[in-house]
Motif scaffolding. Structure first.
Motif, short mmCIF file in Angstrom:
data_model
loop_
_atom_site.label_atom_id
_atom_site.label_comp_id
_atom_site.label_asym_id
_atom_site.label_seq_id
_atom_site.Cartn_x
_atom_site.Cartn_y
_atom_site.Cartn_z
N ALA A 132 0.70 -0.84 -0.36
CA ALA A 132 0.05 0.03 -0.02
C ALA A 132 0.58 1.57 -0.06
O ALA A 132 0.77 2.10 -0.75
N ALA A 133 1.97 1.09 0.96
CA ALA A 133 2.76 2.44 0.79
C ALA A 133 3.19 3.01 -0.72
O ALA A 133 3.80 3.07 -1.00
N LEU A 134 3.67 1.36 -1.07
CA LEU A 134 4.62 1.74 -2.30
C LEU A 134 3.60 2.23 -3.72
O LEU A 134 4.22 2.74 -4.61
N LEU A 135 2.53 1.75 -3.38
CA LEU A 135 1.24 2.64 -4.93
C LEU A 135 1.22 3.76 -3.94
O LEU A 135 1.21 4.53 -4.94
N LYS A 136 1.15 3.97 -2.85
CA LYS A 136 1.38 5.94 -2.11
C LYS A 136 2.49 6.57 -2.57
O LYS A 136 2.45 7.59 -3.17
N HIS A 137 3.65 5.77 -2.49
CA HIS A 137 4.77 6.81 -2.86
C HIS A 137 6.09 6.08 -3.71
O HIS A 137 6.67 5.45 -4.18
N ASP A 138 4.85 6.15 -5.47
CA ASP A 138 5.80 5.64 -6.50
C ASP A 138 7.20 6.56 -6.55
O ASP A 138 7.55 5.30 -7.46
N ALA A 139 7.53 7.48 -6.11
CA ALA A 139 8.70 7.74 -6.63
C ALA A 139 9.77 7.52 -6.34
O ALA A 139 10.81 7.43 -6.56
N TYR A 140 9.74 6.49 -5.12
CA TYR A 140 10.47 5.50 -4.50
C TYR A 140 11.16 4.83 -5.93
O TYR A 140 12.41 4.57 -6.12
N TRP A 141 9.69 3.87 -6.21
CA TRP A 141 10.61 2.55 -6.95
C TRP A 141 10.31 3.15 -8.89
O TRP A 141 11.14 2.45 -9.29
N ARG A 142 10.49 4.29 -8.62
CA ARG A 142 10.53 5.21 -10.13
C ARG A 142 11.77 6.00 -10.07
O ARG A 142 12.32 5.54 -10.93
N VAL A 143 12.89 6.74 -8.53
CA VAL A 143 13.66 6.48 -8.87
C VAL A 143 14.60 5.62 -8.73
O VAL A 143 15.86 5.25 -9.50
N LEU A 144 14.47 4.30 -8.39
CA LEU A 144 14.96 3.44 -8.03
C LEU A 144 15.47 2.34 -9.85
O LEU A 144 16.17 1.86 -9.65
N ALA A 145 13.95 1.96 -9.81
CA ALA A 145 13.88 1.53 -11.31
C ALA A 145 15.03 2.64 -12.60
O ALA A 145 16.10 2.16 -13.11
N ARG A 146 14.72 4.14 -11.88
CA ARG A 146 15.13 4.44 -13.53
C ARG A 146 17.21 4.86 -12.39
O ARG A 146 17.68 4.68 -13.69
N THR A 147 17.54 4.32 -12.19
CA THR A 147 18.70 4.34 -11.27
C THR A 147 19.22 2.95 -11.88
O THR A 147 20.01 3.07 -12.59
N LEU A 148 18.55 2.10 -11.68
CA LEU A 148 18.97 0.86 -12.04
C LEU A 148 19.09 0.59 -13.50
O LEU A 148 20.05 0.05 -13.57
N LEU A 149 18.47 1.17 -13.98
CA LEU A 149 18.27 1.00 -15.27
C LEU A 149 19.54 2.05 -16.17
O LEU A 149 19.73 0.88 -16.85
#
Length: 199
Positions: free
Chosen positions: A90-107
């Motif tokens: 639920a927190a991941l859905l609300k704070h999408d900047a977390y996984w977006r920054v993480l994904a972009r950093t890794l990619l």
């Protein structure tokens, strides 16, 4: 419309820079954003970013750690492994900047050193999985780290590649949130966790 007040003092400047970096890194990736871009969005002189963070890489890591802390702060303490994982999703859905920054950093593959300095949520989830294995609520012949890694991979994968996954699996017709919850419930069944009804 009144002009926005520029941040003053170390704490205000750092908070404003981290907020600006979070938004820009999430939308454009670390490689696609300059220190000057971040400074302009934060309303500060770019020299202050170098003074307070030292480098763009340090800023990237501190941004990721701030987003991680925001995510954990949203969750609160779970009373069980399942509740903790549900609150994390639920927190991941609300704070999408977390996984977006993480994904972009890794990619982008442009980071140096560590992605984050520590992973408190993952450590907690592994401890809780191990405890529930001992109580017979979670499959016992699996490494608790593998269980947590599998759930994280599924949850993050569903968020990052949602459109592709649901379209390819011909699951695009239903409500995406409910479909993703059903996929995660399927994983719960595989590791012998009690499935909770969708809200």
């Amino acid at each position: 419309m009144p002009k926005k007040r520029k941040p003053h003092g170390r704490d205000e400047v750092m908070a404003s820079v981290l907020e600006a970096a979070s938004e820009l890194f999430a939308n454009k990736g670390v490689a696609g954003v300059s220190v000057r871009d971040i400074a302009a969005k934060a309303g500060v002189n770019h020299g202050l970013i170098h003074r307070h963070f030292g480098s763009k890489e340090v800023l990237r890591r501190q941004t990721q750690e701030k987003l991680s802390a925001d995510l954990i702060g949203e969750m609160g303490p779970g009373s069980s492994f399942e509740e903790t994982m549900s609150m994390a999703w639920a927190a991941l859905l609300k704070h999408d900047a977390y996984w977006r920054v993480l994904a972009r950093t890794l990619l982008d593959g442009k980071w140096q050193g560590e992605i984050q300095s520590d992973f408190p949520f993952v450590d907690l989830a592994v401890q809780m999985a191990k405890k529930e294995q001992e109580q017979g609520r979670v499959i016992e012949d699996a490494d608790p780290k593998m269980i947590v890694a599998g759930i994280m991979a599924m949850a993050l994968g569903l968020e990052v590649f949602q459109d592709y996954i649901l379209t390819a699996a011909k699951l695009k017709d239903g409500d995406p949130l409910e479909t993703k919850a059903n996929i995660l419930n399927f994983w719960r069944n595989l590791i012998k966790l009690k499935e909770e009804p969708l809200e």
